[in-house]
Write a protein that holds these residues in place. Structure first.
Motif, PDB file in Angstrom:
ATOM      1  N   LYS A 184       0.820  -1.224   0.000  1.00  0.00           N
ATOM      2  CA  LYS A 184       0.000   0.000   0.000  1.00  0.00           C
ATOM      3  C   LYS A 184       0.847   1.266   0.000  1.00  0.00           C
ATOM      4  O   LYS A 184       0.464   2.287  -0.564  1.00  0.00           O
ATOM      5  N   TYR A 185       2.011   1.196   0.664  1.00  0.00           N
ATOM      6  CA  TYR A 185       2.798   2.403   0.874  1.00  0.00           C
ATOM      7  C   TYR A 185       4.010   2.490  -0.059  1.00  0.00           C
ATOM      8  O   TYR A 185       4.892   3.312   0.151  1.00  0.00           O
ATOM      9  N   LYS A 218      20.511   4.124   7.590  1.00  0.00           N
ATOM     10  CA  LYS A 218      20.320   3.027   8.536  1.00  0.00           C
ATOM     11  C   LYS A 218      20.083   1.718   7.778  1.00  0.00           C
ATOM     12  O   LYS A 218      19.363   1.680   6.782  1.00  0.00           O
ATOM     13  N   GLU A 219      20.694   0.649   8.275  1.00  0.00           N
ATOM     14  CA  GLU A 219      20.573  -0.652   7.612  1.00  0.00           C
ATOM     15  C   GLU A 219      19.512  -1.493   8.312  1.00  0.00           C
ATOM     16  O   GLU A 219      19.452  -1.563   9.544  1.00  0.00           O
ATOM     17  N   TYR A 220      18.659  -2.127   7.506  1.00  0.00           N
ATOM     18  CA  TYR A 220      17.609  -3.010   8.023  1.00  0.00           C
ATOM     19  C   TYR A 220      17.816  -4.415   7.456  1.00  0.00           C
ATOM     20  O   TYR A 220      18.233  -4.584   6.306  1.00  0.00           O
ATOM     21  N   LEU A 221      17.496  -5.407   8.264  1.00  0.00           N
ATOM     22  CA  LEU A 221      17.441  -6.789   7.797  1.00  0.00           C
ATOM     23  C   LEU A 221      15.997  -7.256   7.939  1.00  0.00           C
ATOM     24  O   LEU A 221      15.472  -7.353   9.050  1.00  0.00           O
ATOM     25  N   ILE A 222      15.354  -7.494   6.803  1.00  0.00           N
ATOM     26  CA  ILE A 222      13.947  -7.884   6.819  1.00  0.00           C
ATOM     27  C   ILE A 222      13.873  -9.403   6.772  1.00  0.00           C
ATOM     28  O   ILE A 222      14.322 -10.034   5.814  1.00  0.00           O
ATOM     29  N   ILE A 263       4.539  -4.455   7.482  1.00  0.00           N
ATOM     30  CA  ILE A 263       4.437  -4.202   8.928  1.00  0.00           C
ATOM     31  C   ILE A 263       5.349  -3.047   9.336  1.00  0.00           C
ATOM     32  O   ILE A 263       4.968  -2.170  10.123  1.00  0.00           O
ATOM     33  N   LEU A 264       6.582  -3.024   8.807  1.00  0.00           N
ATOM     34  CA  LEU A 264       7.524  -1.950   9.138  1.00  0.00           C
ATOM     35  C   LEU A 264       6.952  -0.580   8.780  1.00  0.00           C
ATOM     36  O   LEU A 264       7.112   0.391   9.523  1.00  0.00           O
ATOM     37  N   PHE A 265       6.274  -0.502   7.631  1.00  0.00           N
ATOM     38  CA  PHE A 265       5.698   0.774   7.212  1.00  0.00           C
ATOM     39  C   PHE A 265       4.456   1.118   8.025  1.00  0.00           C
ATOM     40  O   PHE A 265       4.240   2.269   8.402  1.00  0.00           O
TER      41      PHE A 265
END
Length: 557
Positions: free
Chosen positions: A174-175, A535-539, A549-551
């Protein structure tokens, strides 16, 4: 750059110059409706994208209505024949192609080829206002005035495809998409990361798996076609010239040439009806850009049928397009029970369509069994009855869980896999991803695949003793499952969007072998993503669900 020559073949490239007309107009539409603004609300983003797409499609329709001609159709057909050779160079000799073709042209090649097909479909009409003769054919080859028209149509078509893809992306994320309308920069459409990278990753993952080609059903189809029509796909293909090129011939002459011993003209016409696209069979423009895998598309039908100004009926076809269409028909339609509707009037062919599912099931069973046997794994398949230690059978297909497709035993790590095997059709377009994903996980569906496997997994977890006794009895083992884990798993015949978003481990047949080789470890590494902030993310898997979910939680903007 417009018309170029690539290894002796004419080709037309995407020309960004037309953005001065058409993207400027799209920017005006957004500005007029919403003002100078950044649009992030998902429903308004989709509304705005639909408005842009409607403009592109309407412009294509207006230009074609103004310039529709047999010359235009022949020229585009010639360009598409050339593109088939260029595509084969990309697959087989890309280094040679790079010497004549820019990297950007290589990236855009598949989209250009798709748009050329879409334009040909839209140009088709019942009667053209031209007489087919040698003069027209010669002029259609050298008519340079057509180049600008095709360039503009190509620009519009490429952008319509891109906008439709952005609309389809919003169905999953959606985002993911937002628009910015400003006085300085005009209109810009953005796809946020990690959504953009995830989509590319999924596309590339799907493309690396083979589109399976099963000889059994295709051989039987060839026999049935020969029996009922006096001709089959292979014989039709052999009747065409081997060299690439467009061929225009009267339908009457074509049928007459092929009416030989054991072939009747009316039967030949019935056969070719399944390979023809004409004005009555094509779908509306707005649907044609969405429904790429429908039965009555140029993708599967290599013969374009029309009448000239004198009412004479002609067929336009090419050796390259015919080969391409018939390969797609065999590998991506017939196998999945999608015969041309015209052929299904013959009862035996309709029955063969129904039989395709059995072929797929048998083939999938064989492929899976070969892999499991190769690594000496204990398994059982198509289980409707489980046996206790004394050989007494207990029906499980009557307990609201149905038959269990496959149970795999991993002795080393004390794991029992309850597997659901899905003979799914490959879906490469984003338009079909949503329905494919829904088939697995849409909560509104009473019997989606996830629910089915969840029920089987829960039942198996509560009945490990019965599964233990079944394998001890049937495989002469001495298992004790009291400390074993029970896991659900999907095994797919073809790649699916759900493979990257499953509630359970989801593998294609190729993945299954790698899963075993890698000691039954998860094939899903965390998805690495660097935010614009640095910033680094590990999904973690499942990627799509967790990214949304993060958004939704505002952890990523």
């Amino acid at each position: 750059m417009a018309l170029i020559e690539v290894l002796g073949y004419p080709y037309i490239t995407y020309n960004q110059d037309y953005s001065r007309i058409h993207w400027k107009e799209a920017a005006y539409i957004i500005r007029n409706s919403y003002g100078y603004v950044t649009i992030r609300e998902p429903s308004i983003v989709k509304e705005a994208l639909l408005g842009i797409n409607n403009y592109f499609l309407q412009s294509i329709s207006e230009i074609i209505n103004e310039h529709r001609s047999l010359k235009l159709l022949l020229y585009i057909h010639k360009l598409h024949e050339s593109s088939i050779f260029i595509a084969s160079e990309k697959d087989n000799n890309i280094q040679r192609l790079r010497r004549h073709f820019s990297s950007q042209n290589i990236v855009e090649l598949s989209s250009v080829r798709r748009v050329l097909k879409l334009l040909m479909e839209e140009i088709i009409t019942e009667n053209f206002n031209e007489e087919v003769n040698e003069k027209l054919i010669i002029e259609s080859i050298s008519e340079t005035s057509l180049i600008n028209i095709i360039e503009e149509l190509l620009y519009l078509g490429m952008n319509a495809l891109q906008t439709i893809e952005q609309i389809n992306i919003t169905s999953f994320f959606k985002y993911a998409v937002y628009l910015k309308s400003s006085k300085k920069d005009g209109l810009t459409v953005y796809i946020k990361n990690p959504f953009k990278d995830l989509i590319e990753y999924t596309k590339n993952d799907m493309q690396k798996y083979p589109n399976r080609y099963y000889n059994n059903i295709n051989e039987e189809l060839e026999d049935k076609l020969k029996e009922h029509f006096g001709i089959n796909i292979s014989e039709f293909q052999k009747s065409l010239p081997k060299s690439l090129g467009s061929y225009l011939i009267s339908k009457e002459d074509f049928i007459k040439e092929q009416t030989i011993e054991n072939r009747q003209a009316h039967k030949l016409e019935d056969f070719y009806e399944g390979l023809i696209i004409n004005s009555s069979k094509k779908i509306p423009l707005e649907q044609s850009f969405l429904k790429m895998q429908e039965n009555n598309r140029l993708m599967y039908r290599p013969i374009i049928e029309f009448k000239d100004i004198n009412g004479n009926q002609y067929w336009l076809l090419g050796s390259g397009k015919t080969s391409e269409s018939l390969h797609a028909l065999r590998s991506n339609a017939i196998l999945w029970g999608k015969l041309p509707n015209e052929w299904k009037q013959e009862r035996a062919l309709k029955q063969l369509e129904d039989k395709a599912e059995l072929y797929r099931e048998e083939s999938m069973n064989e492929l899976i069994s070969n892999i499991l046997n190769k690594y000496n794994l204990i398994y059982d398949k198509d289980i409707s009855t489980l046996y206790d230690n004394k050989g007494k059978g207990y029906r499980i297909d009557t307990e609201a869980i149905g038959q269990i497709d496959l149970i795999i035993i991993n002795e080393e790590h004390k794991r029992v896999f309850i597997c659901e095997c899905k003979n799914n059709r490959p879906r490469y377009d984003l338009y079909y991803w949503k329905s494919d994903h829904d088939q697995f996980s849409n909560s509104s569906k009473k019997r989606n695949y996830e629910k089915q496997l969840t029920n089987k997994h829960q039942w198996a977890s509560n009945n490990t003793k019965l599964i233990e006794s079944h394998f001890n009895y049937s495989k002469q083992k001495n298992y004790d499952f009291s400390e074993w884990t029970v896991e659900g798993m999907f095994i797919l015949m073809s790649p699916s969007i759900y493979k990257n978003d499953g509630l359970f481990t989801t593998l294609t047949i190729e993945d299954l072998e790698n899963f075993i080789i890698n000691d039954f470890t998860s094939p899903y590494e965390p998805f690495n993503f660097i935010h614009k902030s640095g910033k680094e993310y590990l999904i973690e898997y499942p990627y799509l669900k967790n990214t949304n979910i993060l958004f939704e939680k505002g952890l990523i903007d």
